[in-house]
Design an enzyme around this catalytic site. Structure first.
Site, PDB file in Angstrom:
ATOM      1  N   CYS A  13      -1.473 -11.715  97.832  1.00 62.11           N
ATOM      2  CA  CYS A  13      -1.249 -12.284  96.406  1.00 62.11           C
ATOM      3  C   CYS A  13      -1.552 -11.069  95.581  1.00 62.11           C
ATOM      4  O   CYS A  13      -1.873  -9.833  95.810  1.00 62.11           O
ATOM      5  CB  CYS A  13      -1.978 -13.454  96.095  1.00 62.11           C
ATOM      6  SG  CYS A  13      -3.929 -13.104  96.158  1.00 62.11           S
ATOM      7  N   CYS A  16      -4.949  -9.633  95.772  1.00 61.23           N
ATOM      8  CA  CYS A  16      -5.337  -8.613  96.619  1.00 61.23           C
ATOM      9  C   CYS A  16      -4.845  -7.387  96.214  1.00 61.23           C
ATOM     10  O   CYS A  16      -5.374  -6.220  96.594  1.00 61.23           O
ATOM     11  CB  CYS A  16      -4.497  -8.922  98.024  1.00 61.23           C
ATOM     12  SG  CYS A  16      -4.803 -10.488  98.896  1.00 61.23           S
ATOM     13  N   ASP A 429      27.152  11.875  72.473  1.00 58.79           N
ATOM     14  CA  ASP A 429      27.761  13.137  72.261  1.00 58.79           C
ATOM     15  C   ASP A 429      29.468  12.959  72.451  1.00 58.79           C
ATOM     16  O   ASP A 429      29.805  12.086  73.204  1.00 58.79           O
ATOM     17  CB  ASP A 429      27.306  14.014  73.392  1.00 58.79           C
ATOM     18  CG  ASP A 429      28.218  15.455  73.633  1.00 58.79           C
ATOM     19  OD1 ASP A 429      28.229  16.133  72.752  1.00 58.79           O
ATOM     20  OD2 ASP A 429      28.344  15.765  74.802  1.00 58.79           O
ATOM     21  N   ASP A 626      25.971  14.215  78.353  1.00 58.10           N
ATOM     22  CA  ASP A 626      26.226  14.991  79.676  1.00 58.10           C
ATOM     23  C   ASP A 626      25.110  15.635  80.631  1.00 58.10           C
ATOM     24  O   ASP A 626      25.120  15.874  81.644  1.00 58.10           O
ATOM     25  CB  ASP A 626      27.283  16.111  79.482  1.00 58.10           C
ATOM     26  CG  ASP A 626      26.844  17.395  79.004  1.00 58.10           C
ATOM     27  OD1 ASP A 626      25.664  17.423  78.666  1.00 58.10           O
ATOM     28  OD2 ASP A 626      27.740  18.021  78.400  1.00 58.10           O
ATOM     29  N   ASP A 630      22.926  18.560  76.162  1.00 53.33           N
ATOM     30  CA  ASP A 630      22.340  17.849  75.191  1.00 53.33           C
ATOM     31  C   ASP A 630      20.849  17.234  75.664  1.00 53.33           C
ATOM     32  O   ASP A 630      20.510  16.324  75.430  1.00 53.33           O
ATOM     33  CB  ASP A 630      23.064  16.538  75.082  1.00 53.33           C
ATOM     34  CG  ASP A 630      24.390  16.515  74.645  1.00 53.33           C
ATOM     35  OD1 ASP A 630      24.249  17.191  73.371  1.00 53.33           O
ATOM     36  OD2 ASP A 630      25.443  16.313  74.961  1.00 53.33           O
TER      37      ASP A 630
END
Length: 821
Positions: A13, A16, A429, A626, A630
Site C-alpha cells: 500500500c 509501504c 512558431d 521545432d 525555438d
C-alpha cells in the site's frame, strides 16, 4: 551523481511506499528518491559510493522490504503467468471454503441446516477458516514483518481484523454446549469465523481484480518492451550471426529481411523495402527505405531486404530512449498527489488507534457486550482503505502516459501533465510548425497550358546547378523528368539565371529580369503583384521577349494547422503566431490558419521576450516549435511542445515530444493531460469520501438511531471495492478518443489508395499522371511508379474512384483497378 532504478518487493500500500522512500531518503548522499507503488520500483539519484556500497539495499531491508537493481533491458513489466495461476487457484479455493463457512454459520436463516449441533458446527467452521488462513497466509507474514520493523501497512489491518475475529470466536466456542445451532450460535455466544474467512477472501478477490486492472493501465507501456527483438542478424566477417540487440556494436552491419523487427537505429547502406513505424509514430502508412535512409528501432521491415549500418545500439536506441522517458514520467509524482501520500503514510496507525477507541467507547462508555464492541472495532479495521489513496495518482498517470505513448505523444514529466491542462495561451512558431518549412512550387501559370510540363523542364534545367532555395523548389517541380543541357549559363545576382537551350535564350528570375529579356509589357507581369500580396514568391520563365510561365513559390501549410487553431479557439484558448519571416508572409499564413494574433520579423530573443510578457500577465503559456531554433522560447514557456520527431527526442527544452507529423496531437496532448488530472481528482475524491463515510458507519454511528451496522464481512467487501473502483476509473484513460482531422467538421477524411495503370512507358508519362492527380483538390502525397505501373496517393473522401479513373484517362492512360492500400 548517478541515477539507478531498483525493484522493490513486499510493498502492499501507499504506507509501504512512503516508508521505503523515507528510509532511503535518510541515507547521506541520496539527492532524490521516488517510490513507484504501481510498478513496485524505486528510482533515485545518489552518489556513486552510496550505490556501490549497497547502502540502498540495506536501508530498504531494514525497513522490512527487499530491493534489487532493475535491469531496464529485461521485461519485468510482464506478469509471471504461473504465479498468477497459482494465485487464482488459491483464491478459488478460499472462495469455496468461505461460502461453506457462511452456509454453516448463517444457513439456518435460509432454512439450510448442514450441521445442527453448535459445537460441531463451530468446530468445522474453525477448521475451514484455518484452511483459508493457510491459503492467504501472506497477509499475516506481511503484517508480522512490518510490525517487527515498527511499521504498519494495509496487510496489518487485514491480518488484525481476521486475527481478532478468530480469537474471539475460539473463546466464544468454549462456552458452547451441544444444544441446537439456532438456539445459541450468533445469539448468546456468537462466533465470527465467517467474517474472518470473508475478510481474507474478499480482500484477496479485490487485490486480484485490482492487479488485473492495474496491469491493463500499464499495457501500453509494457508493450514497448515487446517491440525489441530477441535477436538481431549481424554480418561479422563472411557470416551472418543472430545476437541479442544489447551485443550489437555501433558501426556493425545489420541484415534485415522481410518480417524482421529492427533492434537498432541506423542508416541503410544497400537494398530497399518498406517499414512499419506505427509502433513509435502511430502512422500506419508504410515508409519507403533505400540507401541513405534512416531506420529506427521498434519498426518492422514489411518487405524487401536491407543492409543497415548500426548507429545507435542498446539503450541509446530510439525505443529505449522512449521507454526511459515514459518510465521517468511514471516514477515521479504530480504535486497534487503529495498530500494524498502524506495522509496515506499516517493512515494505518490512525485506523488502529481509531479501532481501539471504538472498542473502548462501545464496551466501557456505552456498556455494550464484548461481541458487539469487537464487531465494530474489527469493521473499522477492515473497511479502512489506504490503498485507494495510494493508487489514486499512479494508476491515472500510468494510464494517461500509456495512452499518450501509444498515440506518439511523450510527456517528459508528470508536472507537465498537471501544467498543460491549465494552459490558456498557445504560441506557435510558423516555419516547420504550422508550415512544412520547405519552399515548393504551389502553382505554375503557363501561357500555353499544353506546354506547362515543358516549361517546368526548361526552368529546372536552368536552375539545376543552383543551390538557392527557390532554385531547388523549381528543380523539384520537374521531379524526375529529363533535363536539357544549358550553355552560356549566367547567374545575375538579385535577378535570376539565364542560359541557352537548343540555341534559344531563356531566363528564370524576378521582375527585374524582364527588362534584360526585352519585356516591358506590364500586363504580362501583372500577376506578380497579385501573388506577392498574399505572401508568395513569384519567378517567371522568360524567352527572348516573352513570358512563358510564372512559378508561384511558397511554404506549404500543414493539413492540421487550421483545424488545430480552430479547435483551440472554440475552447476559449488564445492563439498567437511568432515568426522571423517578413510581415507580408506572416500575415498571409496567420489569415489562412486563423490565429488570434501574430508578430513577424522576430529574432529568437524577441520571441522569448513576448512569451515572458505573457507569463507576467498571468497566462499559462504553451509554446509549440521545432525544438531547435525555438529552444529558448520552448524552455521559457510553461510547457514546451516539440515537433522535432524521434531524432530530437532528447531536446531538453521540450516538455512534450510529438513523434508523428500530426498537429492535432498538440490538442490531443492537452486533452490527455486534462482527462488525466480530472481522473486523479475523481480518484482522490472517491478515496477520501469513501473513508470519511464508511469508517464512522463501521464504528456504529448509525446503530443507536437506525440499527444500521457493517459486519466485518461487508466491510471487507467494501474495502476491496474501493480500490478496484479507483483502478477501473483510471483504466478509462486507456480508451480516450483522440482528435484526428476527420473529427473536425468540414475536415477531410483521407484514405490511402493505389491505382494500377497501363500505358506508362517513360518518366514523362509518370510526370503526366502525377500532375493530373495532384491537381485534384485535397489530394496529397502522390507517388507514381513506372516499375510497378501504379500510383499511390492520399485521397479525401469527397474524391470518388470514378473521378480518379477519369483523371488518369484524361492524361492518356488506362486505369486497371483502384484499391485501398
Amino acid at each position: 551523481m548517478e541515477k539507478r532504478i531498483y525493484e522493490v518487493k513486499g510493498m502492499s500500500c501507499a504506507a509501504c511506499a512512503m516508508k521505503v522512500e523515507r528510509a532511503v531518503r535518510n541515507i547521506s548522499g541520496v539527492k532524490d528518491v521516488n517510490v513507484m507503488l504501481l510498478q513496485n520500483r524505486m528510482s533515485l539519484i545518489a552518489d556513486e559510493q552510496v550505490i556501490d556500497r549497497g547502502l540502498v539495499e540495506a536501508a530498504v531491508h531494514n525497513a522490512g522490504y527487499e530491493a534489487f537493481v532493475f535491469d531496464s533491458r529485461s521485461k519485468l513489466q510482464q506478469t509471471d503467468d504461473s504465479a498468477s495461476k497459482k494465485e487464482l487457484t488459491r483464491l478459488c479455493a478460499s472462495l469455496v471454503l468461505t461460502v461453506t463457512v457462511m452456509l454453516l454459520s448463517m444457513g439456518h436463516y435460509l432454512g439450510v441446516n448442514l450441521i445442527e449441533k453448535a459445537t460441531v458446527n463451530s468446530s468445522v467452521q474453525l477448521f475451514l477458516t484455518m484452511l483459508v488462513v493457510i491459503l492467504q497466509i501472506k497477509y499475516f507474514f506481511s503484517a508480522v514483518k512490518a510490525f517487527a520493523h515498527l511499521n504498519f501497512n494495509m496487510d496489518t489491518l487485514v491480518a488484525m481484523g481476521a486475527f481478532f475475529a478468530i480469537i474471539f470466536s475460539v473463546a466464544s466456542m468454549s462456552a458452547l454446549d451441544d444444544v441446537m445451532l439456532s438456539a445459541v450460535l450468533h445469539q448468546e455466544h456468537p462466533v465470527y469465523f465467517e467474517s474472518a474467512s470473508a475478510i481474507l477472501t474478499f480482500v484477496s478477490i479485490g487485490k486480484y481484480l485490482e492487479g488485473r486492472a492495474r496491469l491493463k493501465t500499464t499495457d501500453a507501456v509494457a508493450r514497448l518492451y515487446d517491440l525489441a527483438p530477441r535477436f538481431v542478424r549481424v554480418k561479422r566477417g563472411t557470416e551472418e550471426q543472430l545476437v541479442p540487440p544489447a551485443e550489437v556494436r555501433a558501426g556493425e552491419v545489420v541484415i534485415l529481411k522481410a518480417g524482421d523487427q529492427v533492434g537498432i537505429d541506423g542508416m541503410v547502406l544497400d537494398g530497399s523495402g518498406h517499414t512499419d513505424e506505427s509502433a513509435l509514430t502511430g502512422e500506419s502508412v508504410p515508409v519507403k527505405k533505400s540507401a541513405g535512409a534512416k531506420v529506427m528501432s521498434a519498426s518492422v521491415l514489411l518487405d524487401g531486404y536491407l543492409t543497415v549500418k548500426a548507429e545507435a545500439v542498446g539503450e541509446q536506441t530510439t525505443l529505449f530512449r522512449i521507454i526511459e522517458l515514459v518510465n521517468d514520467v511514471t516514477s515521479r509524482k504530480v504535486p497534487v498527489a503529495r498530500f494524498a501520500d502524506l495522509v496515506a503514510s499516517w493512515f494505518v496507525p490512525a485506523v488502529i488507534i481509531t479501532a481501539a477507541a471504538v472498542f473502548v467507547i462501545w464496551y466501557v462508555l456505552l456498556g455494550e457486550n464484548v461481541a458487539l464492541s469487537l464487531e465494530f472495532a474489527i469493521s473499522v479495521l477492515v473497511v479502512s482503505c489506504p490503498c485507494a489513496l495510494g493508487l489514486a495518482t499512479p494508476v491515472a498517470i500510468m494510464a494517461g502516459t500509456g495512452r499518450a505513448a501509444a498515440a506518439g505523444i511523450l510527456f517528459k514529466s508528470p508536472e507537465t501533465i498537471e501544467q498543460m491542462q491549465r494552459s490558456d495561451v498557445f504560441v506557435f512558431d510558423k516555419t516547420g510548425t504550422l508550415t512544412y518549412g520547405n519552399l515548393t512550387v504551389s502553382k505554375i501559370i503557363s501561357a500555353d497550358k499544353d506546354l506547362c510540363d515543358m516549361n517546368s523542364v526548361i526552368a529546372a534545367s536552368l536552375e539545376q546547378n543552383s543551390s538557392h532555395p527557390l532554385a531547388r523548389a523549381i528543380t523539384a517541380s520537374a521531379k524526375k523528368m529529363s533535363l536539357f543541357a544549358v550553355t552560356d549559363y549566367q547567374y545575375l545576382e538579385g535577378k535570376g539565371v539565364m542560359g541557352r537551350i537548343g540555341g534559344a535564350l531563356y531566363a528564370v528570375g524576378n521582375e527585374d529580369m524582364a527588362l534584360l529579356m526585352g519585356i516591358d509589357d506590364k500586363n504580362s507581369l501583372s500577376e506578380f503583384a497579385i501573388w506577392q500580396k498574399v505572401g508568395k514568391t513569384v519567378l517567371a520563365l522568360y524567352k527572348e521577349g516573352a513570358v512563358l510561365a510564372l512559378f508561384v513559390i511558397g511554404d506549404e501549410l500543414k493539413p492540421g494547422a487550421a483545424p488545430l487553431v480552430s479547435t483551440l479557439k472554440a475552447e476559449g484558448i488564445q492563439t498567437v503566431m511568432l515568426t522571423g519571416d517578413r510581415e507580408i508572409t506572416a500575415r498571409s499564413v496567420a489569415d489562412e490558419v486563423g490565429v488570434d494574433s501574430y508578430r513577424s520579423e522576430l529574432l529568437p530573443a524577441q520571441k522569448a521576450e513576448i512569451i515572458g510578457s505573457l507569463k507576467e500577465q498571468g497566462h499559462q503559456v504553451v509554446m509549440v516549435g521545432d525544438g531547435v531554433n525555438d529552444s529558448v522560447s520552448l524552455a521559457l514557456a510553461n510547457t514546451g511542445v516539440g515537433l522535432a520527431g524521434t531524432s530530437d527526442i532528447a531536446v531538453s527544452a521540450c516538455d512534450v515530444v510529438l513523434l508523428k507529423e500530426n498537429l492535432m496531437d498538440v490538442e490531443n496532448a492537452r486533452q490527455i493531460s486534462r482527462r488525466t488530472m480530472l481522473t486523479i481528482k475523481e480518484n482522490l475524491f472517491w478515496a477520501f469520501i469513501y473513508n470519511i463515510i464508511f469508517i464512522p458507519v463501521a464504528a456504529g454511528i448509525l446503530y443507536p438511531a437506525f440499527g444500521i451496522k457493517l459486519t466485518p464481512m461487508m466491510a471487507s467487501a467494501l474495502m476491496s471495492l474501493s480500490s478496484v473502483c479507483v483502478v477501473l476509473n483510471a483504466l478509462r484513460l486507456s480508451f480516450v478518443k483522440l482528435n484526428t482531422l476527420s473529427d473536425r467538421k468540414g475536415a477531410l477524411t483521407f484514405m490511402r489508395k493505389r491505382i494500377d495503370i497501363e500505358g506508362m512507358h517513360c518518366e514523362h508519362c509518370v510526370a503526366a499522371v502525377k500532375k493530373n492527380l495532384q491537381a485534384l483538390p485535397g489530394v496529397t502525397d502522390v507517388t507514381v511508379s513506372l516499375e510497378n505501373n501504379q500510383a499511390q496517393l492520399n485521397v479525401p473522401e469527397s474524391i470518388s474512384d470514378e473521378m480518379l479513373k477519369s483523371v488518369v484517362e484524361n492524361a492518356g492512360f488506362k486505369t486497371v483497378g483502384i484499391t485501398l492500400c
